[in-house]
Design an enzyme around this catalytic site. Structure first.
Site, PDB file in Angstrom:
ATOM      1  N   CYS A 112       0.800  -1.224   0.000  1.00 26.96           N
ATOM      2  CA  CYS A 112       0.000   0.000   0.000  1.00 26.96           C
ATOM      3  C   CYS A 112       0.835   1.278   0.000  1.00 26.96           C
ATOM      4  O   CYS A 112       0.279   2.377  -0.036  1.00 26.96           O
ATOM      5  CB  CYS A 112      -0.936   0.000   1.211  1.00 26.96           C
ATOM      6  SG  CYS A 112      -1.939  -1.497   1.299  1.00 26.96           S
ATOM      7  N   HIS A 134      -2.961   7.839   6.273  1.00 27.86           N
ATOM      8  CA  HIS A 134      -3.143   6.520   5.663  1.00 27.86           C
ATOM      9  C   HIS A 134      -4.566   6.044   5.958  1.00 27.86           C
ATOM     10  O   HIS A 134      -5.248   5.546   5.070  1.00 27.86           O
ATOM     11  CB  HIS A 134      -2.098   5.545   6.207  1.00 27.86           C
ATOM     12  CG  HIS A 134      -2.094   4.228   5.506  1.00 27.86           C
ATOM     13  ND1 HIS A 134      -1.936   4.119   4.138  1.00 27.86           N
ATOM     14  CD2 HIS A 134      -2.240   2.952   5.972  1.00 27.86           C
ATOM     15  CE1 HIS A 134      -1.980   2.836   3.793  1.00 27.86           C
ATOM     16  NE2 HIS A 134      -2.167   2.104   4.887  1.00 27.86           N
ATOM     17  N   GLU A 154      -1.559   4.936  13.829  1.00 29.53           N
ATOM     18  CA  GLU A 154      -1.229   6.172  13.106  1.00 29.53           C
ATOM     19  C   GLU A 154      -1.439   7.386  14.003  1.00 29.53           C
ATOM     20  O   GLU A 154      -0.642   8.335  13.975  1.00 29.53           O
ATOM     21  CB  GLU A 154      -2.065   6.298  11.838  1.00 29.53           C
ATOM     22  CG  GLU A 154      -1.657   7.503  10.984  1.00 29.53           C
ATOM     23  CD  GLU A 154      -2.232   7.481   9.585  1.00 29.53           C
ATOM     24  OE1 GLU A 154      -1.765   8.285   8.751  1.00 29.53           O
ATOM     25  OE2 GLU A 154      -3.145   6.670   9.306  1.00 29.53           O
ATOM     26  N   LYS A 185      -9.578   7.974   2.042  1.00 27.40           N
ATOM     27  CA  LYS A 185     -10.001   6.598   1.741  1.00 27.40           C
ATOM     28  C   LYS A 185     -11.473   6.386   2.088  1.00 27.40           C
ATOM     29  O   LYS A 185     -12.108   5.458   1.581  1.00 27.40           O
ATOM     30  CB  LYS A 185      -9.145   5.595   2.507  1.00 27.40           C
ATOM     31  CG  LYS A 185      -7.724   5.411   1.977  1.00 27.40           C
ATOM     32  CD  LYS A 185      -6.992   4.331   2.738  1.00 27.40           C
ATOM     33  CE  LYS A 185      -5.594   4.086   2.190  1.00 27.40           C
ATOM     34  NZ  LYS A 185      -4.660   5.192   2.511  1.00 27.40           N
ATOM     35  N   HIS A 215      -9.688   2.113  -0.460  1.00 25.56           N
ATOM     36  CA  HIS A 215      -8.258   1.813  -0.366  1.00 25.56           C
ATOM     37  C   HIS A 215      -7.812   1.204  -1.683  1.00 25.56           C
ATOM     38  O   HIS A 215      -8.048   0.021  -1.949  1.00 25.56           O
ATOM     39  CB  HIS A 215      -7.989   0.860   0.795  1.00 25.56           C
ATOM     40  CG  HIS A 215      -6.541   0.751   1.154  1.00 25.56           C
ATOM     41  ND1 HIS A 215      -5.523   1.106   0.295  1.00 25.56           N
ATOM     42  CD2 HIS A 215      -5.919   0.333   2.301  1.00 25.56           C
ATOM     43  CE1 HIS A 215      -4.359   0.905   0.878  1.00 25.56           C
ATOM     44  NE2 HIS A 215      -4.577   0.445   2.094  1.00 25.56           N
ATOM     45  N   PHE A 217       1.526  -3.147   4.590  1.00 21.92           N
ATOM     46  CA  PHE A 217       1.840  -4.458   5.135  1.00 21.92           C
ATOM     47  C   PHE A 217       3.324  -4.731   4.865  1.00 21.92           C
ATOM     48  O   PHE A 217       3.876  -4.329   3.836  1.00 21.92           O
ATOM     49  CB  PHE A 217       1.005  -5.540   4.461  1.00 21.92           C
ATOM     50  CG  PHE A 217      -0.371  -5.706   5.044  1.00 21.92           C
ATOM     51  CD1 PHE A 217      -0.773  -5.032   6.174  1.00 21.92           C
ATOM     52  CD2 PHE A 217      -1.287  -6.568   4.442  1.00 21.92           C
ATOM     53  CE1 PHE A 217      -2.043  -5.208   6.713  1.00 21.92           C
ATOM     54  CE2 PHE A 217      -2.560  -6.750   4.959  1.00 21.92           C
ATOM     55  CZ  PHE A 217      -2.936  -6.065   6.098  1.00 21.92           C
TER      56      PHE A 217
END
Length: 403
Positions: A162, A294, A305, A326, A331, A390
């Site tokens: 991502c 994010h 975050e 998002k 996403h 990830f």
């Protein structure tokens, strides 16, 4: 070092087929998250996604080109076309020979691979489509952009889950700033709506069954989206010399690795990436007024975050506006950072902060000003755009407004 500016943007997403419609939808708090219609989703527990509706490849490409382009490559080229037009580039032989093209994609054309597997293992075929490899390779988006414009300079694709597009834009920024390339087209593209991919995400148990609610106490997971976004980067001097109008300045890039767990995030890695981006930009933390987060709407990401932002900015965190777009465009995995980079530079250009849509109730673990549900007028000097992947790979871009 030369100053680097963005002179063109291009987008295709669930919020529209160009930058203008994307920005209007963000400011209106309009969500592109709807029932998945592009494939039969009867075998999937979640039913919603941020799909691009009413997309007809034949309206944009000749049949001979469609045969060589998987959906994610088509989206990459469409976004690049708009960015180049927006930038007003007049191609010369020298510019074509030296311009860089750097894109990010998490999945590439994996849908083409899945189609081949289906023929082999379900229909009993003994061979797959002869073009499966060029259709599915992750660098196909970069290659087709180069072929579209005759670009012969440095060109490659980054795949860091991502964070792919943010890494791509950051690398392009460093190349232009260092003089390795006078201009770059950078961004990302993704088309994740195919059965095998959706079943894999279903197995992860991180997908919401209703909608994306970043930082909200009721958040229940991420929602997949598709799309592409591209930016044109060049030095400020070159842009002004050719009469271009810069949208914003890109001033910093930071990246880090958590080195901890393949799926569970830590606050220290994102914190380092934000600090490195601010340092690379030569900014003081107090100059940052907005963060495009994010913000995936998973329980762990939003909490971690928030902690990373507080560790980075300390008391100033209470004065920061933080939103996750998002919540509207979904996403888009490897393309997410590019969509959010465009949202960030438009925030600086227009003095409007897009909201975190679908927000219901504040969460004590996400105690930031998340600009809930409604856009906000604000003059922002500089902002960050966060991408955390990830694998614990983090990438952060820093942008600055042009007076």
């Amino acid at each position: 070092m030369p100053r680097v500016v963005i002179t063109g943007t291009g987008i295709i997403s669930a919020l529209g087929g160009n930058t203008a419609s994307f920005w209007r939808s963000l400011l209106a708090g309009t969500s592109g998250i709807r029932e998945i219609l592009g494939i039969d989703a009867s075998q999937i527990r979640f039913k919603n996604g941020a799909e691009i509706r009413d997309y007809v490849p034949e309206e944009h490409f000749e049949a001979k080109d469609i045969a060589l382009m998987e959906r994610f490559s088509q989206l990459a080229v469409l976004a690049a076309r708009e960015a180049v037009t927006d930038s007003g580039i007049e191609w010369t032989p020298d510019l074509r020979e030296t311009t860089a093209v750097i894109t990010g994609s998490c999945l590439g054309g994996r849908a083409a691979e899945e189609s081949g597997y289906w023929e082999l293992f379900h229909n009993g075929r003994t061979r797959v489509q002869p073009l499966t490899i060029p259709l599915s390779m992750s660098n196909a988006g970069t290659s087709h952009i180069c072929m579209q414009f005759g670009i012969e300079g440095p060109a490659y694709t980054i795949s860091t889950a991502c964070a792919s597009a943010t890494h791509a834009i950051g690398q392009a920024f460093w190349m232009v700033r260092s003089g390795a390339a006078p201009m770059a087209i950078a961004g990302g593209s993704e088309a994740p709506f195919f059965l095998g991919g959706l079943k894999a995400w279903e197995a992860m148990r991180v997908i919401s069954k209703d909608t994306c609610r970043p930082f909200s106490a009721e958040r229940s997971g991420m929602v997949l989206g598709e799309g592409a976004a591209m930016l044109v980067l060049e030095t400020l001097d070159a842009a002004l010399a050719r009469g271009a109008r810069p949208i914003a300045e890109i001033v910093g890039f930071g990246m880090s690795a958590d080195a901890s767990h393949i799926t569970q995030p830590l606050a220290t890695g994102p914190m380092r990436a934000m600090r490195l981006a601010i340092r690379d930009a030569g900014l003081a933390p107090e100059q940052i007024g907005y963060i495009n987060a994010h913000g995936t709407a998973t329980e762990a990401n939003d909490r971690i975050e928030t902690a990373a932002i507080r560790c980075t900015f300390n008391d100033q965190a209470d004065r920061l506006a933080v939103s996750s777009t998002k919540s509207m465009h979904g996403h888009a995995l490897g393309a997410a950072g590019a969509l959010e980079a465009v949202a960030s530079v438009l925030t600086l250009k227009h003095g409007m902060i897009p909201p975190t849509a679908n927000f219901l109730t504040a969460d004590a673990a996400c105690d930031l000003d998340v600009v809930p549900n409604h856009a906000r007028a604000a003059s922002v000097e500089a902002c960050l755009s966060n991408s955390f992947a990830f694998g614990g790979l983090n990438a952060v871009l820093a942008f600055k407004a042009i007076p």
